[in-house]
Motif scaffolding. Structure first.
Motif, PDB file in Angstrom:
ATOM      1  N   GLN A 125       0.825  -1.200   0.000  1.00  0.00           N
ATOM      2  CA  GLN A 125       0.000   0.000   0.000  1.00  0.00           C
ATOM      3  C   GLN A 125       0.861   1.252   0.000  1.00  0.00           C
ATOM      4  O   GLN A 125       1.924   1.287   0.632  1.00  0.00           O
ATOM      5  N   GLN A 147      -0.073   4.821 -11.922  1.00  0.00           N
ATOM      6  CA  GLN A 147      -1.215   5.484 -11.319  1.00  0.00           C
ATOM      7  C   GLN A 147      -0.714   6.692 -10.528  1.00  0.00           C
ATOM      8  O   GLN A 147       0.480   6.788 -10.203  1.00  0.00           O
ATOM      9  N   LEU A 149      -1.407   9.369  -7.203  1.00  0.00           N
ATOM     10  CA  LEU A 149      -2.041   9.538  -5.900  1.00  0.00           C
ATOM     11  C   LEU A 149      -2.132  11.012  -5.526  1.00  0.00           C
ATOM     12  O   LEU A 149      -1.142  11.744  -5.598  1.00  0.00           O
ATOM     13  N   GLN A 153      -5.369   9.745  -0.605  1.00  0.00           N
ATOM     14  CA  GLN A 153      -5.690   8.588  -1.446  1.00  0.00           C
ATOM     15  C   GLN A 153      -4.746   7.433  -1.138  1.00  0.00           C
ATOM     16  O   GLN A 153      -3.600   7.628  -0.743  1.00  0.00           O
ATOM     17  N   LEU A 155      -3.358   3.542  -2.645  1.00  0.00           N
ATOM     18  CA  LEU A 155      -3.274   2.533  -3.699  1.00  0.00           C
ATOM     19  C   LEU A 155      -2.930   1.212  -3.033  1.00  0.00           C
ATOM     20  O   LEU A 155      -1.922   1.126  -2.327  1.00  0.00           O
ATOM     21  N   LEU A 164      -1.706  -2.123 -11.782  1.00  0.00           N
ATOM     22  CA  LEU A 164      -1.871  -1.266 -10.612  1.00  0.00           C
ATOM     23  C   LEU A 164      -3.317  -0.784 -10.546  1.00  0.00           C
ATOM     24  O   LEU A 164      -3.828  -0.210 -11.510  1.00  0.00           O
ATOM     25  N   ARG A 166      -6.669   1.476  -9.469  1.00  0.00           N
ATOM     26  CA  ARG A 166      -6.875   2.904  -9.324  1.00  0.00           C
ATOM     27  C   ARG A 166      -6.900   3.282  -7.843  1.00  0.00           C
ATOM     28  O   ARG A 166      -7.449   2.548  -7.007  1.00  0.00           O
ATOM     29  N   PRO A 167      -6.337   4.423  -7.501  1.00  0.00           N
ATOM     30  CA  PRO A 167      -6.344   4.865  -6.090  1.00  0.00           C
ATOM     31  C   PRO A 167      -7.761   5.151  -5.599  1.00  0.00           C
ATOM     32  O   PRO A 167      -8.651   5.484  -6.380  1.00  0.00           O
TER      33      PRO A 167
END
Length: 231
Positions: A125, A147, A149, A153, A155, A164, A166-167
């Protein structure tokens, strides 16, 4: 006499261009274990901690590790590496950028305030604790689409995930009540004496803690807009 350098400097001033900032190399970190004497961590050394441990790097970066974490840093590319456990990392602006690697996944930004976790089940994370005006946190892994952040947020990458995800927005108040942040946001008139933290560490924490408070204010906006639901 060659006047080109002088003319170039004058042109830069007229155009309002700032001189490039040279990042300070990472050469060592002071280690403040909650139950041991302060020590030093050198580049590429692996630090294994039994208790919550704080680090202050020579460039002003700050890190906090939960007990049971493994960590090291590489000076060549200014990369902080979390091998297992939980890490909170803050890197000052204009200092070479933040680059945190966890399990082959890299989070990178111009500077910032970030939590990384490597869990026992293989889950990784990244949680963005603050918004950097120069850009969001870029999370990447070889062979996959990156992605991005924003503040507040998370991930979450599970071992079975090929791409990966989406956040998602996350409630930072839950994280700030965890062991990783214990005691940091409690105001005290004499922080070094009341909190047990050495003054050099508390001074290094001033800016990142201010950023977290700003992130909490930003989350209040998200609550009003319905983008975040608080349990």
């Amino acid at each position: 006499m060659n006047r080109c350098p002088q003319l170039l400097a004058a042109a830069c001033l007229i155009m309002g261009l700032a001189a490039p900032v040279v990042a300070q190399a990472l050469t060592q970190a002071q280690v403040f274990d909650s139950e041991a004497q302060p020590g030093r961590l050198q580049p590429n050394e692996v630090l294994m901690v039994e208790n919550r441990t704080d680090l202050v790097f020579n460039d002003g970066s700050v890190a906090r590790l939960n007990g049971g974490s493994r960590f090291q840093f590489r000076p060549t590319d200014r990369t902080f590496v979390l091998e297992q456990g939980a890490l909170w990392l803050s890197v000052p602006p204009n200092n070479g950028g933040l680059r945190l690697s966890v399990g082959g996944v890299t989070a990178q930004s111009p500077g910032g305030n970030l939590v990384g976790l490597s869990k026992a089940d293989g889950t990784i994370q990244f949680i963005a604790m603050a918004r950097d005006p120069r850009g969001p946190v870029r999370v990447s892994r070889p062979g996959t689409k990156p992605q991005f952040l924003d503040a507040g947020q998370v991930l979450t990458l599970k071992p079975k995930d090929r791409a990966l995800p989406r956040p998602q927005f996350v409630d930072l108040t839950d994280l700030l009540q965890s062991e990783l942040f214990a005691g940091l946001l409690t105001p005290t008139p004499m922080p070094s004496a009341q909190s047990g933290l050495p003054m050099p560490l508390w001074e290094a924490l001033a800016q990142p803690l201010s950023e977290i408070r700003q992130a909490l204010a930003y989350q209040d906006e998200l609550l009003k807009r319905g983008l975040l639901i608080r349990r």
